[in-house]
Scaffold this motif. Sequence first.
Motif, PDB file in Angstrom:
ATOM      1  N   ALA A  11     -16.692 -30.495  -1.502  1.00 39.56           N
ATOM      2  CA  ALA A  11     -18.114 -30.252  -1.240  1.00 39.56           C
ATOM      3  C   ALA A  11     -18.366 -28.829  -0.753  1.00 39.56           C
ATOM      4  CB  ALA A  11     -18.626 -31.257  -0.207  1.00 39.56           C
ATOM      5  N   GLY A  12     -17.290 -28.138  -0.394  1.00 35.19           N
ATOM      6  CA  GLY A  12     -17.452 -26.763   0.095  1.00 35.19           C
ATOM      7  C   GLY A  12     -18.136 -26.694   1.447  1.00 35.19           C
ATOM      8  N   SER A  13     -18.026 -27.758   2.247  1.00 33.54           N
ATOM      9  CA  SER A  13     -18.671 -27.777   3.568  1.00 33.54           C
ATOM     10  C   SER A  13     -17.905 -26.864   4.530  1.00 33.54           C
ATOM     11  CB  SER A  13     -18.683 -29.208   4.111  1.00 33.54           C
ATOM     12  OG  SER A  13     -17.362 -29.596   4.425  1.00 33.54           O
ATOM     13  N   PRO A  14     -18.527 -26.530   5.699  1.00 31.62           N
ATOM     14  CA  PRO A  14     -17.809 -25.700   6.681  1.00 31.62           C
ATOM     15  C   PRO A  14     -16.457 -26.330   7.048  1.00 31.62           C
ATOM     16  CG  PRO A  14     -20.117 -25.892   7.293  1.00 31.62           C
ATOM     17  CD  PRO A  14     -19.921 -26.798   6.104  1.00 31.62           C
ATOM     18  N   LEU A  15     -16.428 -27.653   7.246  1.00 31.09           N
ATOM     19  CA  LEU A  15     -15.159 -28.314   7.554  1.00 31.09           C
ATOM     20  C   LEU A  15     -14.168 -28.101   6.412  1.00 31.09           C
ATOM     21  CD1 LEU A  15     -13.295 -30.333   9.094  1.00 31.09           C
ATOM     22  CD2 LEU A  15     -14.432 -32.169   7.822  1.00 31.09           C
ATOM     23  N   GLY A  16     -14.639 -28.285   5.181  1.00 34.58           N
ATOM     24  CA  GLY A  16     -13.772 -28.115   4.022  1.00 34.58           C
ATOM     25  C   GLY A  16     -13.169 -26.723   3.972  1.00 34.58           C
ATOM     26  N   ARG A  17     -14.005 -25.726   4.225  1.00 34.05           N
ATOM     27  CA  ARG A  17     -13.494 -24.350   4.183  1.00 34.05           C
ATOM     28  C   ARG A  17     -12.479 -24.112   5.287  1.00 34.05           C
ATOM     29  NH1 ARG A  17     -18.908 -23.181   2.880  1.00 34.05           N
ATOM     30  NH2 ARG A  17     -19.377 -22.403   4.967  1.00 34.05           N
ATOM     31  N   GLN A  18     -12.708 -24.771   6.430  1.00 34.38           N
ATOM     32  CA  GLN A  18     -11.812 -24.606   7.576  1.00 34.38           C
ATOM     33  C   GLN A  18     -10.421 -25.187   7.298  1.00 34.38           C
ATOM     34  OE1 GLN A  18     -13.559 -26.379  11.061  1.00 34.38           O
ATOM     35  NE2 GLN A  18     -11.836 -25.832  12.374  1.00 34.38           N
ATOM     36  N   VAL A  19     -10.366 -26.288   6.537  1.00 33.63           N
ATOM     37  CA  VAL A  19      -9.078 -26.990   6.392  1.00 33.63           C
ATOM     38  C   VAL A  19      -8.364 -26.713   5.073  1.00 33.63           C
ATOM     39  CG1 VAL A  19      -9.811 -28.840   7.941  1.00 33.63           C
ATOM     40  CG2 VAL A  19     -10.099 -29.142   5.460  1.00 33.63           C
ATOM     41  N   GLU A  20      -9.048 -26.067   4.140  1.00 35.92           N
ATOM     42  CA  GLU A  20      -8.506 -25.937   2.790  1.00 35.92           C
ATOM     43  C   GLU A  20      -7.080 -25.367   2.756  1.00 35.92           C
ATOM     44  OE1 GLU A  20     -11.121 -23.953   0.065  1.00 35.92           O
ATOM     45  OE2 GLU A  20     -10.027 -24.788  -1.663  1.00 35.92           O
ATOM     46  N   SER A  21      -6.863 -24.253   3.459  1.00 35.56           N
ATOM     47  CA  SER A  21      -5.543 -23.617   3.375  1.00 35.56           C
ATOM     48  C   SER A  21      -4.481 -24.448   4.092  1.00 35.56           C
ATOM     49  CB  SER A  21      -5.604 -22.199   3.952  1.00 35.56           C
ATOM     50  OG  SER A  21      -5.855 -22.262   5.334  1.00 35.56           O
ATOM     51  N   ILE A  22      -4.910 -25.229   5.077  1.00 35.95           N
ATOM     52  CA  ILE A  22      -3.950 -26.080   5.810  1.00 35.95           C
ATOM     53  C   ILE A  22      -3.418 -27.171   4.867  1.00 35.95           C
ATOM     54  CG2 ILE A  22      -3.628 -27.611   7.792  1.00 35.95           C
ATOM     55  CD1 ILE A  22      -5.977 -26.145   9.157  1.00 35.95           C
ATOM     56  N   LEU A  23      -4.325 -27.817   4.130  1.00 34.23           N
ATOM     57  CA  LEU A  23      -3.887 -28.850   3.186  1.00 34.23           C
ATOM     58  C   LEU A  23      -3.018 -28.243   2.091  1.00 34.23           C
ATOM     59  CD1 LEU A  23      -6.363 -30.527   4.491  1.00 34.23           C
ATOM     60  CD2 LEU A  23      -6.226 -31.811   2.359  1.00 34.23           C
ATOM     61  N   ALA A  24      -3.408 -27.053   1.623  1.00 30.83           N
ATOM     62  CA  ALA A  24      -2.648 -26.415   0.545  1.00 30.83           C
ATOM     63  C   ALA A  24      -1.205 -26.171   0.966  1.00 30.83           C
ATOM     64  CB  ALA A  24      -3.322 -25.109   0.138  1.00 30.83           C
ATOM     65  N   LYS A  25      -0.983 -25.880   2.250  1.00 29.15           N
ATOM     66  CA  LYS A  25       0.369 -25.633   2.740  1.00 29.15           C
ATOM     67  C   LYS A  25       1.110 -26.923   3.073  1.00 29.15           C
ATOM     68  CE  LYS A  25      -1.050 -22.519   5.783  1.00 29.15           C
ATOM     69  NZ  LYS A  25      -1.169 -21.674   6.932  1.00 29.15           N
ATOM     70  N   GLY A  26       0.357 -28.019   3.241  1.00 26.30           N
ATOM     71  CA  GLY A  26       0.989 -29.278   3.626  1.00 26.30           C
ATOM     72  C   GLY A  26       1.177 -29.400   5.123  1.00 26.30           C
ATOM     73  N   ASP A  27       0.470 -28.548   5.882  1.00 29.83           N
ATOM     74  CA  ASP A  27       0.528 -28.664   7.345  1.00 29.83           C
ATOM     75  C   ASP A  27      -0.497 -29.686   7.824  1.00 29.83           C
ATOM     76  OD1 ASP A  27       2.522 -26.790   7.641  1.00 29.83           O
ATOM     77  OD2 ASP A  27       1.123 -25.110   7.824  1.00 29.83           O
ATOM     78  N   LEU A  28      -0.438 -30.011   9.108  1.00 30.08           N
ATOM     79  CA  LEU A  28      -1.401 -30.962   9.654  1.00 30.08           C
ATOM     80  C   LEU A  28      -2.651 -30.246  10.133  1.00 30.08           C
ATOM     81  CD1 LEU A  28       0.748 -33.425  11.833  1.00 30.08           C
ATOM     82  CD2 LEU A  28      -0.118 -33.771   9.510  1.00 30.08           C
ATOM     83  N   VAL A  29      -3.786 -30.865   9.830  1.00 28.83           N
ATOM     84  CA  VAL A  29      -5.059 -30.431  10.391  1.00 28.83           C
ATOM     85  C   VAL A  29      -5.015 -30.798  11.881  1.00 28.83           C
ATOM     86  CG1 VAL A  29      -7.524 -30.985  10.288  1.00 28.83           C
ATOM     87  CG2 VAL A  29      -6.228 -30.716   8.180  1.00 28.83           C
ATOM     88  N   SER A  30      -5.779 -30.112  12.713  1.00 29.28           N
ATOM     89  CA  SER A  30      -5.680 -30.383  14.159  1.00 29.28           C
ATOM     90  C   SER A  30      -6.091 -31.818  14.489  1.00 29.28           C
ATOM     91  CB  SER A  30      -6.560 -29.403  14.946  1.00 29.28           C
ATOM     92  OG  SER A  30      -7.919 -29.778  14.821  1.00 29.28           O
ATOM     93  N   ASP A  31      -5.465 -32.334  15.551  1.00 29.46           N
ATOM     94  CA  ASP A  31      -5.796 -33.687  16.006  1.00 29.46           C
ATOM     95  C   ASP A  31      -7.292 -33.808  16.270  1.00 29.46           C
ATOM     96  OD1 ASP A  31      -3.156 -34.519  15.919  1.00 29.46           O
ATOM     97  OD2 ASP A  31      -2.765 -34.084  18.032  1.00 29.46           O
ATOM     98  N   GLN A  32      -7.840 -32.776  16.916  1.00 26.84           N
ATOM     99  CA  GLN A  32      -9.253 -32.797  17.282  1.00 26.84           C
ATOM    100  C   GLN A  32     -10.146 -33.045  16.068  1.00 26.84           C
ATOM    101  OE1 GLN A  32     -10.563 -28.988  18.632  1.00 26.84           O
ATOM    102  NE2 GLN A  32     -12.552 -29.797  19.228  1.00 26.84           N
ATOM    103  N   ILE A  33      -9.846 -32.357  14.965  1.00 22.98           N
ATOM    104  CA  ILE A  33     -10.683 -32.503  13.761  1.00 22.98           C
ATOM    105  C   ILE A  33     -10.591 -33.909  13.184  1.00 22.98           C
ATOM    106  CG2 ILE A  33     -10.889 -31.809  11.321  1.00 22.98           C
ATOM    107  CD1 ILE A  33     -10.340 -28.944  12.159  1.00 22.98           C
ATOM    108  N   VAL A  34      -9.367 -34.411  12.994  1.00 19.82           N
ATOM    109  CA  VAL A  34      -9.263 -35.729  12.343  1.00 19.82           C
ATOM    110  C   VAL A  34      -9.742 -36.854  13.257  1.00 19.82           C
ATOM    111  CG1 VAL A  34      -7.563 -35.177  10.565  1.00 19.82           C
ATOM    112  CG2 VAL A  34      -6.774 -35.845  12.839  1.00 19.82           C
ATOM    113  N   ILE A  35      -9.538 -36.699  14.558  1.00 20.67           N
ATOM    114  CA  ILE A  35     -10.008 -37.737  15.490  1.00 20.67           C
ATOM    115  C   ILE A  35     -11.536 -37.812  15.435  1.00 20.67           C
ATOM    116  CG2 ILE A  35     -10.240 -38.350  17.946  1.00 20.67           C
ATOM    117  CD1 ILE A  35      -7.328 -37.174  18.273  1.00 20.67           C
ATOM    118  N   GLU A  36     -12.170 -36.634  15.354  1.00 22.47           N
ATOM    119  CA  GLU A  36     -13.628 -36.592  15.278  1.00 22.47           C
ATOM    120  C   GLU A  36     -14.128 -37.264  13.989  1.00 22.47           C
ATOM    121  OE1 GLU A  36     -15.296 -35.874  17.873  1.00 22.47           O
ATOM    122  OE2 GLU A  36     -17.127 -36.371  16.757  1.00 22.47           O
TER     123      GLU A  36
END
Length: 190
Positions: free
Chosen positions: A41-66
């Motif tokens: 969707a290209g949302s602010p959240l999406g832009r924030q996490v895109e490179s993290i998913l591409a690397k296979g790292d974990l998104v922050s706990d705070q983001i996924v818990i929210e």
Amino acid sequence: MNLVLFGPPGAGKGTQAKVLVEKRGLPQLSTGEMLRAAIAAGSPLGRQVESILAKGDLVSDQIVIEIIRERLKVADCVKGAVFDGFPRTVPQAEALDELLKGFGGKIDIVIELKVNDEILLERVKQRIEQGLSRPDDNPETLKNRLAVYHKNTAPLLVYYGKQGKVVTIDGMAPIAEVTKQIATTLDTKR
Ligand code: ADP
């Protein structure tokens, strides 16, 4: 019933979650799918996490818990849910326990799909050959996702094991057999 589908990347959690949605009428709460939707969707959240998913790292706990906190407010979760790809760290599991407690609920069972790393790598190679792969489905990223799984996520088996909630199923068996094993496990639990 609140159920956690647990296992390494490519273990078949998503496949089995979809069966449970259909057969048991529980919603599937997949943080991976929600994050990919935000990226698409290209949302602010999406832009924030895109490179993290591409690397296979974990998104922050705070983001996924929210994300999960918001999702649990939706009415379809009253009878429980199938958690797929969440929790992935001990702090996420602790937060989930607290959130569910707020609704008078709890995690009832954790189904671990056990699959060897070599087989997971084979599965990803097949997905690539069949053109079914995601951007983070390449051997290099998968190796990182596996390392992250062993380091951050596997310790959850101890967390839930202490609560006596883990049932381990052979995720290397054919899909239909895994489905059957899960069904039997859930039916004997009721
Ligand atoms: P997999 O098939 O690897 O289990 P998912 O679809 O569950 O993949 O997740 C894909 C990616 O999304 C992960 O590699 C990670 O970057 C991010 N992600 C998903 N769920 C979480 C979570 N609970 N905590 C942190 N990052 C997550």
